[in-house]
Design a protein around this motif. Sequence first.
Motif, PDB file in Angstrom:
ATOM      1  N   UNK A  11      41.891  53.437  25.456  1.00 39.15           N
ATOM      2  CA  UNK A  11      40.548  52.907  25.199  1.00 39.15           C
ATOM      3  C   UNK A  11      39.887  53.563  24.007  1.00 39.15           C
ATOM      4  N   UNK A  12      39.943  54.888  23.914  1.00 38.88           N
ATOM      5  CA  UNK A  12      39.250  55.517  22.785  1.00 38.88           C
ATOM      6  C   UNK A  12      39.951  55.237  21.464  1.00 38.88           C
ATOM      7  N   UNK A  13      41.261  55.054  21.509  1.00 39.87           N
ATOM      8  CA  UNK A  13      41.961  54.694  20.272  1.00 39.87           C
ATOM      9  C   UNK A  13      41.645  53.265  19.852  1.00 39.87           C
ATOM     10  N   UNK A  14      41.348  52.421  20.808  1.00 38.99           N
ATOM     11  CA  UNK A  14      41.054  51.007  20.531  1.00 38.99           C
ATOM     12  C   UNK A  14      39.619  50.800  20.056  1.00 38.99           C
ATOM     13  N   UNK A  15      38.676  51.520  20.653  1.00 42.81           N
ATOM     14  CA  UNK A  15      37.270  51.216  20.434  1.00 42.81           C
ATOM     15  C   UNK A  15      36.521  52.199  19.544  1.00 42.81           C
ATOM     16  N   UNK A  16      37.109  53.325  19.234  1.00 41.42           N
ATOM     17  CA  UNK A  16      36.377  54.346  18.491  1.00 41.42           C
ATOM     18  C   UNK A  16      36.930  54.546  17.088  1.00 41.42           C
ATOM     19  N   UNK A  17      36.068  54.999  16.209  1.00 46.90           N
ATOM     20  CA  UNK A  17      36.440  55.335  14.841  1.00 46.90           C
ATOM     21  C   UNK A  17      37.141  56.687  14.874  1.00 46.90           C
ATOM     22  N   UNK A  18      38.463  56.654  14.919  1.00 46.89           N
ATOM     23  CA  UNK A  18      39.234  57.879  15.104  1.00 46.89           C
ATOM     24  C   UNK A  18      39.026  58.879  13.970  1.00 46.89           C
ATOM     25  N   UNK A  19      38.936  58.412  12.751  1.00 47.11           N
ATOM     26  CA  UNK A  19      38.767  59.329  11.625  1.00 47.11           C
ATOM     27  C   UNK A  19      37.470  60.124  11.741  1.00 47.11           C
ATOM     28  N   UNK A 105      38.857  64.153  23.356  1.00 49.69           N
ATOM     29  CA  UNK A 105      40.294  64.324  23.084  1.00 49.69           C
ATOM     30  C   UNK A 105      40.691  64.033  21.633  1.00 49.69           C
ATOM     31  N   UNK A 106      39.959  63.150  20.954  1.00 50.36           N
ATOM     32  CA  UNK A 106      40.318  62.832  19.564  1.00 50.36           C
ATOM     33  C   UNK A 106      40.223  64.057  18.659  1.00 50.36           C
ATOM     34  N   UNK A 107      39.285  64.963  18.938  1.00 51.52           N
ATOM     35  CA  UNK A 107      39.152  66.132  18.070  1.00 51.52           C
ATOM     36  C   UNK A 107      39.959  67.335  18.557  1.00 51.52           C
ATOM     37  N   UNK A 108      40.162  67.468  19.862  1.00 48.25           N
ATOM     38  CA  UNK A 108      40.853  68.662  20.367  1.00 48.25           C
ATOM     39  C   UNK A 108      42.337  68.463  20.667  1.00 48.25           C
ATOM     40  N   UNK A 109      42.730  67.254  21.075  1.00 46.55           N
ATOM     41  CA  UNK A 109      44.132  67.038  21.443  1.00 46.55           C
ATOM     42  C   UNK A 109      45.106  67.354  20.302  1.00 46.55           C
ATOM     43  N   UNK A 110      44.794  67.076  19.045  1.00 42.77           N
ATOM     44  CA  UNK A 110      45.722  67.446  17.970  1.00 42.77           C
ATOM     45  C   UNK A 110      45.965  68.960  17.847  1.00 42.77           C
ATOM     46  N   UNK A 111      45.090  69.761  18.412  1.00 41.09           N
ATOM     47  CA  UNK A 111      45.180  71.222  18.280  1.00 41.09           C
ATOM     48  C   UNK A 111      45.995  71.877  19.389  1.00 41.09           C
ATOM     49  N   UNK A 112      46.602  71.076  20.262  1.00 41.20           N
ATOM     50  CA  UNK A 112      47.320  71.616  21.420  1.00 41.20           C
ATOM     51  C   UNK A 112      48.512  72.486  21.010  1.00 41.20           C
ATOM     52  N   UNK A 113      48.978  73.272  21.978  1.00 42.36           N
ATOM     53  CA  UNK A 113      50.122  74.164  21.754  1.00 42.36           C
ATOM     54  C   UNK A 113      51.344  73.369  21.291  1.00 42.36           C
TER      55      UNK A 113
END
Length: 163
Positions: A11-19, A105-113
């Motif tokens: 849903x967030x990938x579909x509806x939100x401005x990811x950049x 999750x869009x801002x923090x998930x890329x920073x995962x271990x």
Amino acid sequence: MSSNAKKHLENILKFYDQEHLSKAFVYDFTKTNPAPQIKNSHKGKNNFYVSINDTLSEANILCKKYNYKEHPCALNFANEYNTGGGWTGKKGSQEESLFLNSSLPLSLWPLRREDDNRLKDFDTRIPRAPQPSYPYKEATAIYSPYVTGDQKCYFSVISIAAQ
């Protein structure tokens, strides 16, 4: 693996401005490299609230209270080891609630271990950052300037772990 986490990411990938919503600024402070002391040069009034509401509800209340002209900032009680805590399998903590109900999750998930292989299906759509920020260092703080839960109210989140 929680189907709720997968549905929410879809849903967030579909509806939100990811950049716009994927911005995160990492500050790795330690005892030998502490946060700098700053003087408050802000001439305006700062308001601090403690509420019995959940974080996302309170952020929305504050946005509405100030007619969406102010930009509230919320504190995320972050897990220092797992990005989002156990959000992919349970939903008990404040951080897990934020992950399952907002764009955080869009801002923090890329920073995962590097070895965090939860939700591998999304690695191409939410790519890992060149340098992981998890696990946190002694006093890591991550600032996510644009987070939303309803596409109308935008607020900031500071993610800090109690270590």
